[in-house]
Design a protein around this motif. Structure first.
Motif, mmCIF file in Angstrom:
data_model
loop_
_atom_site.group_PDB
_atom_site.id
_atom_site.type_symbol
_atom_site.label_atom_id
_atom_site.label_comp_id
_atom_site.label_asym_id
_atom_site.label_seq_id
_atom_site.Cartn_x
_atom_site.Cartn_y
_atom_site.Cartn_z
ATOM 1 N N GLU A 112 0.885 -1.164 0.000
ATOM 2 C CA GLU A 112 0.000 0.000 0.000
ATOM 3 C C GLU A 112 0.921 1.212 0.000
ATOM 4 O OE1 GLU A 112 -3.677 0.512 1.562
ATOM 5 O OE2 GLU A 112 -3.823 -1.008 0.007
ATOM 6 N N ILE A 113 1.057 1.869 -1.139
ATOM 7 C CA ILE A 113 1.970 3.014 -1.164
ATOM 8 C C ILE A 113 1.159 4.266 -0.859
ATOM 9 C CG2 ILE A 113 3.886 3.949 -2.467
ATOM 10 C CD1 ILE A 113 3.259 1.991 -4.642
ATOM 11 N N ASN A 114 1.769 5.181 -0.125
ATOM 12 C CA ASN A 114 1.004 6.422 0.096
ATOM 13 C C ASN A 114 1.658 7.589 -0.625
ATOM 14 O OD1 ASN A 114 3.234 6.686 1.623
ATOM 15 N ND2 ASN A 114 2.198 6.997 3.548
ATOM 16 N N GLY B 48 1.769 1.498 4.277
ATOM 17 C CA GLY B 48 1.825 2.958 4.133
ATOM 18 C C GLY B 48 2.072 3.690 5.435
ATOM 19 N N TYR B 50 4.732 3.798 9.051
ATOM 20 C CA TYR B 50 6.027 3.327 9.522
ATOM 21 C C TYR B 50 6.207 3.621 10.993
ATOM 22 C CZ TYR B 50 6.236 3.184 4.602
ATOM 23 O OH TYR B 50 5.908 2.923 3.304
ATOM 24 N N LYS B 94 -3.899 9.453 9.435
ATOM 25 C CA LYS B 94 -2.898 9.986 8.531
ATOM 26 C C LYS B 94 -3.359 9.950 7.074
ATOM 27 C CE LYS B 94 1.017 7.999 7.369
ATOM 28 N NZ LYS B 94 1.556 8.137 6.117
ATOM 29 N N SER B 96 -2.470 10.565 2.922
ATOM 30 C CA SER B 96 -1.329 10.420 2.035
ATOM 31 C C SER B 96 -0.663 11.771 1.821
ATOM 32 C CB SER B 96 -1.793 9.848 0.706
ATOM 33 O OG SER B 96 -0.727 9.899 -0.197
ATOM 34 N N ASP B 363 7.702 9.947 6.328
ATOM 35 C CA ASP B 363 6.335 9.501 6.102
ATOM 36 C C ASP B 363 6.161 8.796 4.772
ATOM 37 O OD1 ASP B 363 5.714 10.517 8.519
ATOM 38 O OD2 ASP B 363 4.962 12.431 7.769
#
Lengths: 114, 580
Positions: A112-114, B48, B50, B94, B96, B363
């Motif tokens: 899941e890339i943001n 997504g 961390y 949060k 994106s 992020d």
């Protein structure tokens, strides 16, 4: 190729863009190809044919997560759109069997890339 | 109940086995609640987030919980999965940090298909320009948008276009600068390979605006796939009537041609690039006259970077005001960065201007590999500088990076941790610039070479304190007197590393030590006998046979024979080899 007219372009509504319900996209930019995306692409096409799995397999550019290439995006009706990373030939086959045919997502390959 | 999917991921990199415990916990709870049929539990590789503990994402509702404890699992299953209620305490709000504008099509459409591009709303801007906008209006829109060149210097795009538009000349040219040469940067390649038609559309609009009928794609030959796809796009557009005569029924004609760069970094500089297209040797010449006045074949020419041109269609389609709503006061829109170095998730990111460096690295990039400490960020490639970690909260825009002694550049961003030596880094970039200097002007040709010799001397353990002044003096002279951007900026890495890390230079010069352990002449390896378990692994792996000893007596490193490759340090499982 047929000449395109102004009307052809104006009538398009990008928000209604529909790729269809079942498709697989493989990232085939330099970063993807260097990581083996063309093998994955070929394997997907071959194996889908061999296994009688009907799905639209397409090429696309890089989505940006270059550290986990090859990236394969899968959309199957009834499941969310999923991005798989670090896909190998074997994983590609598993995607076809497990995800596309049996509608089960694969463990440990979803990003899941943001 | 609707079918659900739970993504589960341990976002703390230190914990390796914990995720399996949670997986079992969730499975058991789901089984007890008789929900196994309706819910798929999936371990994912990245969620997504961390360093936020165990996290789950529940689909289709897209609820994200983080910092989950084992005691929370039952509640999540009962309340959210079965009851559909959100547990506020666990919610992770949060959003994106990325904003995909230039890259919106990259990875989504087939770059080799014109139909795909049009289906995604492509060429709408061109239709708008040809049917309802005069060239003046396009310039006006660009002015409103505040778009600045994405190639490095950040020159306002509307001014460039307006100069060329105002020139009275029957022949004018549009050039797309795709000679992306900074080490570690590949934004332009990705756009050319992933969405070539957007750049084409930008060029056609540029041609219409300035009154040009011919454009050149200048792409470096090291990007064969980009060249192939751009050529395909040109062919498709030509046969579809989007290039050629009477484009889309208007009386505007425009054609495009690709020219390959033959591997010289300096050809990314606009005057050298023009010389190269003309078939001459790729060397710069003094400006003014600027290319917008006297450029290719002596005619008014605009040269824009790939990313700048890819911004044009969305800017025109959405309007300049909308474009200007993103970004900071003086830097508008988004910027694509190639995030590399010691960061966990390297790759391409597109962020709105004004985001902080910390947000980009932590992020989006997921932080530093092995959770080490970040030391600095290098931006702008060999023309840029380093920004130390105390400035990580600086908003990214052209002015702020300039103030810190670096530049936005084309968008390379390299994270540096405490195992990287900044003298070594400056030396690396200098080596690159010395190699790539065209040799036309003395400050760059001689200055760069001298800087490199001094840096080599320092990293070789022979530095003296006076060298720091010499470095500064030569750097200053190069900045002031070089002919083109390459020479003027080649000393930036030296300047900025001295500015922020003078102590590190002094450690090299005075103490003859490299704190990061990178400069080979300044480090030595030693076996610490108290920690040594006498396994002999170091001796077995030493390629230079510099380690002698036995399983009874222990081992020692012969510093005369040692080639300082560091293999013994890496293979020792007991941290018994010391590097200093």
């Amino acid at each position: 190729m047929k000449k395109i007219t102004k009307e052809d372009i104006e009538k398009v509504d990008p928000s209604k863009k529909d790729l269809g319900k079942n498709w697989i996209k493989v990232g085939m930019s330099t970063c993807g190809v260097a990581a083996g995306a063309d093998e994955v692409y070929a394997a997907l096409i071959d194996e889908a044919k061999k296994r009688n799995i009907e799905i639209d397999i397409r090429k696309c550019g890089c989505q940006g997560a270059c550290s986990v290439e090859p990236l394969v995006e899968v959309n199957v009706e009834g499941l969310p759109k999923v991005l798989y990373g670090r896909v190998t030939k074997d994983v590609a086959v598993t995607i076809l069997e497990r995800h596309v045919r049996n509608k089960k997502l694969l463990h440990d390959y979803i990003f899941e890339i943001n | 109940m609707e079918k659900k999917i739970i993504y589960i991921r341990d976002t703390d990199s230190a914990q390796k086995e914990r995720i399996n415990d949670y997986f079992t916990l969730f499975s058991n709870e789901l089984r007890d609640a008789n929900l196994l049929e309706q819910v798929q539990l999936v371990k994912v590789a990245d969620i997504g987030l961390y360093e936020k503990g165990v996290a789950v994402k529940i689909i289709p509702e897209n609820i994200v919980y983080s910092g989950i404890k084992t005691t929370d699992v039952k509640e999540i299953v009962e309340e959210t999965i079965r009851g559909g209620k959100i547990i506020k305490d666990l919610l992770c709000g949060k959003k994106s940090k990325q904003l995909r504008a230039v890259l919106k099509n990259c990875g989504y459409i087939d770059p080799e298909s014109l139909e795909d591009y049009i289906a995604a709303g492509g060429y709408k801007a061109l239709v708008k320009v040809l049917t309802e906008m005069k060239p003046e209006a396009v310039v006006e829109e660009l002015k409103k948008s505040g778009l600045r060149g994405r190639g490095g210097a950040g020159y306002p795009t509307w001014m460039k276009w307006n100069f060329a538009r105002g020139m009275n000349s029957p022949e004018k040219y549009v050039i797309c600068n795709g000679d992306e040469g900074d080490p570690g940067a590949y934004m332009d390649r990705s756009v050319l390979e992933g969405d070539p038609h957007s750049v084409l559309e930008g060029m056609i609009i540029a041609g219409y605006t300035i009154g040009s009928t011919k454009g050149y794609f200048y792409i470096r030959a090291e990007y064969p796939l980009a060249v192939e796809r751009v050529q395909k796009a040109i062919d498709q557009a030509t046969s579809a009537g989007l290039l050629g005569n009477n484009i889309l029924g208007s009386n505007f004609n425009f054609e495009l041609e690709i020219r390959l760069g033959a591997g010289a970094f300096v050809c990314g500089e606009e005057t050298s690039l023009i010389a190269s297209i003309e078939g001459k040797r790729g060397t710069p010449h003094p400006r003014p006259p600027y290319p917008s006045v006297k450029g290719l074949w002596g005619k008014p020419t605009i040269i824009n970077n790939v990313e700048t041109l890819a911004n044009i269609p969305l800017l025109i389609a959405g309007g300049g005001t909308k474009f200007a709503s993103v970004g900071t006061e003086k830097s508008k829109g988004t910027k694509v960065f190639a995030l590399t170095g010691k960061v966990k998730n390297s790759g391409l990111v597109e962020v709105p201007m004004g985001i902080t460096l910390r947000e980009i690295v932590y992020d989006i990039g997921g932080g530093i590999i092995n959770n080490r400490d970040i030391k600095a960020i290098q931006t702008g490639g060999p023309s840029g500088g380093v920004i130390p970690q105390e400035f990580l909260d600086t908003p990214v825009d052209y002015e702020n990076l300039g103030k810190l002694g670096s530049i936005m550049g084309s968008g390379g961003m390299i994270a540096i941790d405490d195992t990287d030596c900044l003298v070594d880094l400056a030396k690396f970039y200098l080596e690159f610039c010395v190699d790539e200097s065209c040799g036309k002007c003395a400050p760059c040709r001689l200055g760069g070479y001298q800087l490199l010799q001094i840096l080599k001397k320092i990293s070789g353990g022979n530095g003296e304190l006076e060298d720091l002044n010499r470095l500064k003096k030569i750097s200053y002279a190069m900045q002031k007197a070089s002919l083109c951007g390459l020479g003027q900026s080649a000393s930036n890495p030296v300047f900025s590393t001295i500015r922020y890390f003078e102590e590190e230079y002094k450690r090299h010069i005075v103490d003859k030590k490299c704190p990061a352990g990178k400069c080979k002449a300044l480090i030595s390896f030693k076996v610490i006998s108290e920690k040594c378990k006498k396994c002999g692994l170091c001796m077995k792996n030493c390629p230079a046979n510099a380690i002698t000893g036995s399983r009874e007596a222990g081992y020692i490193v012969d510093s005369q024979k040692c080639i300082k490759c560091g293999v013994c340090f890496d293979v020792c499982k007991f941290k018994a080899v010391m590097k200093e």
